[in-house]
Design an enzyme around this catalytic site. Structure first.
Site, PDB file in Angstrom:
ATOM      1  N   ASP A 297      21.345 -10.829  48.293  1.00 29.84           N
ATOM      2  CA  ASP A 297      21.727 -12.036  47.567  1.00 29.84           C
ATOM      3  C   ASP A 297      20.559 -13.014  47.493  1.00 29.84           C
ATOM      4  O   ASP A 297      19.506 -12.811  48.096  1.00 29.84           O
ATOM      5  CB  ASP A 297      22.938 -12.681  48.258  1.00 29.84           C
ATOM      6  CG  ASP A 297      23.700 -13.612  47.335  1.00 29.84           C
ATOM      7  OD1 ASP A 297      23.580 -13.454  46.114  1.00 29.84           O
ATOM      8  OD2 ASP A 297      24.408 -14.496  47.834  1.00 29.84           O
TER       9      ASP A 297
ATOM     10  N   GLU B 148      24.271  -9.146  51.509  1.00 29.46           N
ATOM     11  CA  GLU B 148      25.688  -9.485  51.333  1.00 29.46           C
ATOM     12  C   GLU B 148      26.500  -8.211  51.224  1.00 29.46           C
ATOM     13  O   GLU B 148      26.109  -7.258  50.558  1.00 29.46           O
ATOM     14  CB  GLU B 148      25.897 -10.357  50.093  1.00 29.46           C
ATOM     15  CG  GLU B 148      27.359 -10.700  49.863  1.00 29.46           C
ATOM     16  CD  GLU B 148      27.581 -11.907  48.968  1.00 29.46           C
ATOM     17  OE1 GLU B 148      28.675 -12.001  48.406  1.00 29.46           O
ATOM     18  OE2 GLU B 148      26.680 -12.756  48.819  1.00 29.46           O
TER      19      GLU B 148
ATOM     20  N   ARG C 251      30.628  -3.172  47.994  1.00 23.52           N
ATOM     21  CA  ARG C 251      29.373  -3.490  47.309  1.00 23.52           C
ATOM     22  C   ARG C 251      28.408  -4.067  48.334  1.00 23.52           C
ATOM     23  O   ARG C 251      28.779  -4.924  49.144  1.00 23.52           O
ATOM     24  CB  ARG C 251      29.630  -4.513  46.204  1.00 23.52           C
ATOM     25  CG  ARG C 251      28.379  -4.882  45.414  1.00 23.52           C
ATOM     26  CD  ARG C 251      28.687  -5.945  44.367  1.00 23.52           C
ATOM     27  NE  ARG C 251      27.461  -6.417  43.721  1.00 23.52           N
ATOM     28  CZ  ARG C 251      27.306  -7.628  43.209  1.00 23.52           C
ATOM     29  NH1 ARG C 251      28.291  -8.506  43.274  1.00 23.52           N
ATOM     30  NH2 ARG C 251      26.172  -7.985  42.644  1.00 23.52           N
TER      31      ARG C 251
ATOM     32  N   GLU D 268      33.721 -11.313  51.094  1.00 25.03           N
ATOM     33  CA  GLU D 268      32.273 -11.153  50.892  1.00 25.03           C
ATOM     34  C   GLU D 268      31.573 -11.911  52.013  1.00 25.03           C
ATOM     35  O   GLU D 268      31.865 -13.080  52.236  1.00 25.03           O
ATOM     36  CB  GLU D 268      31.836 -11.779  49.569  1.00 25.03           C
ATOM     37  CG  GLU D 268      32.535 -11.262  48.335  1.00 25.03           C
ATOM     38  CD  GLU D 268      32.392 -12.242  47.181  1.00 25.03           C
ATOM     39  OE1 GLU D 268      31.357 -12.932  47.092  1.00 25.03           O
ATOM     40  OE2 GLU D 268      33.334 -12.336  46.385  1.00 25.03           O
TER      41      GLU D 268
ATOM     42  N   THR E 267      33.669  -6.349  50.738  1.00 24.84           N
ATOM     43  CA  THR E 267      34.581  -5.245  51.040  1.00 24.84           C
ATOM     44  C   THR E 267      35.207  -4.719  49.757  1.00 24.84           C
ATOM     45  O   THR E 267      35.288  -5.422  48.752  1.00 24.84           O
ATOM     46  CB  THR E 267      35.750  -5.677  51.962  1.00 24.84           C
ATOM     47  OG1 THR E 267      36.607  -6.580  51.237  1.00 24.84           O
ATOM     48  CG2 THR E 267      35.271  -6.326  53.239  1.00 24.84           C
TER      49      THR E 267
END
Length: 452
Positions: free
Chosen positions: A57, A63, A53, A9, A66
């Site tokens: 954030d 953000e 996603r 992330e 994967t």
């Protein structure tokens, strides 16, 4: 666990320079960035066709998380795909600003600190078996993670009241705990909040939040690959010397400030060891472990680069890794710039260069320029990154999610997804629960897609 589910992330820094009189706050810039996403996803928190996603954030940081990956090069491709997805949003947002008469350049940085001293993260996720002792994983992993910046830090010029110094890690100054369940308030090294996004009876998700965001693909591969290998060794019962740190938070800063890797850090019980000593121990165990492990060229590549980087640090001769390790590439860039212009490390131009290294816009970012000139090594190709922008990994649960999203969008159907649920928002509210992240084929999902 030799085949492991992994993911990264990344939170991106956002800034905007304006040509006209009108200025926008970071919140407004972030809203422009996500306008296109909201227009088709009705939310600033969406899952994409490639299984990833994308969301806004806390603190206006875009953000990108994967999809679930089960090999290192697959993961590097999907991490780089995140940069491409964000770059597309950036170009679209700049065009909208221009249309509305607000001339401006938007910058997205894949780094970990802004000029105001705020920090945002790059989190690594590893699936681990529920059966193991989580406390043992933490105990063995902590000294490794505190010293891992020596081999895969992104590098940073730290401005102190005395002088500017070059540090290994951007994130080290912002970590306040060793192991904790919070991510923003206290920023631990390992986050223990128990959200496996899988069958909770079988699995846990190890959430490592201490790493830097890397630009060099080889550094990303080394960062994640070395941690995955240490995890694998812990699970296999390999015994490690006890490097329990007296104060992990002080140690992480001390290691970051020492590019020689030789300064001793205090261990529990009054002993001492240097970052180089600690990393050498983990690396030696990895070399030994590979002899008894199924051959894997990607893992062998990681162990080779790990060893070469430690050799380079020990000899303070970086020629063998100066195209592969972020902090080494960056430091060399600064040194050349200083030599050419006679700048001091505290010069604002160096701070500017530091930031520009992490600019993800191709043709403008300094790292991209170095890559085009062949001054940094790659493990991916442009075509494989393009493929990862459009398609999910074909070997994990991400394929089910990606296929479902693609089919639902093509059929114009309303749907809701998260990491484990796929739901059609029709009268029947049909939902499939996908608890096995290793499973890329599922008849229930195929039936749901066929019914659209």
């Amino acid at each position: 666990m030799q085949r492991r589910i992994m993911g990264i992330e990344t939170e991106f820094g956002v800034t905007c320079t304006f040509h006209g009189h009108r200025r926008l706050s970071p919140d407004e810039v972030a809203r422009y960035l996500f306008r296109r996403v909201v227009s088709w996803g009705r939310s600033s928190n969406v899952f994409l066709r490639n299984g990833a996603r994308l969301y806004l954030d806390v603190g206006s940081h875009p953000e990108y998380a994967t999809a679930e990956c089960d090999s290192l090069i697959q993961l590097v491709n999907h991490d780089r795909a995140g940069e491409r997805v964000l770059e597309e949003l950036l170009i679209d947002a700049e065009a909208r600003l221009a249309e509305e008469g607000i001339g401006g350049d938007i910058y997205l940085f894949k780094n970990n600190t802004d000029s105001a001293g705020n920090s945002y993260g790059c989190h690594e996720n590893f699936l681990v078996a529920r059966a193991g002792e989580f406390s043992r994983i933490s105990d063995v992993l902590l000294p490794f993670l505190v010293t891992r910046q020596l081999i895969c830090g992104a590098g940073k010029v730290l401005q102190t009241p005395k002088a500017a110094t070059f540090c290994l890690s951007q994130r080290a100054e912002h970590i306040w705990e060793g192991v904790s369940s919070a991510t923003t308030r206290s920023r631990p090294i390992i986050n223990t909040r128990d959200e496996p996004h899988a069958d909770a009876e079988k699995y846990r998700r190890l959430h490592v939040i201490v790493g830097d965001s890397n630009m060099a693909e080889t550094t990303t591969m080394l960062k994640v690959g070395s941690a995955a290998l240490v995890l694998e060794m812990i699970e296999a019962g390999v015994s490690f010397r006890d490097f329990a740190l007296d104060n992990p938070i002080r140690a992480i800063r001390e290691v970051s400030h020492d590019v020689t890797g030789k300064k001793p850090v205090r261990l529990a019980g009054g002993r001492q060891a240097s970052a180089l000593d600690i990393q050498r121990e983990y690396h030696a165990k990895a070399v030994e472990h590979l002899r008894n492990r199924e051959p894997d060229p990607q893992v062998e590549q990681v162990v080779d680069l790990w060893g070469r980087t430690l050799d380079a640090v020990e000899a303070q001769d970086f020629a063998k890794v100066d195209t592969e390790i972020d902090w080494v590439i960056k430091r060399k860039l600064f040194q050349r710039y200083q030599d050419r212009h006679g700048f001091d490390l505290s010069d604002p131009k160096i701070a500017q260069l530091d930031l520009a290294y992490h600019d993800i816009k191709r043709g403008r970012g300094v790292f991209d320029v170095l890559q085009r000139k062949g001054l940094v090594k790659r493990v991916t190709e442009d075509e494989t990154i393009d493929d990862a922008v459009e398609n999910p990994p074909q070997t994990t649960r991400a394929k089910l999610r990606g296929d479902f999203i693609t089919a639902a969008q093509a059929a114009g159907r309303d749907f809701t997804v998260d990491w484990v649920h796929l739901k059609l928002n029709d009268q029947a509210q049909r939902t499939v629960l996908c608890k096995d992240p290793f499973r890329s084929v599922d008849e229930r999902v195929e039936r749901l897609i066929a019914s659209m």
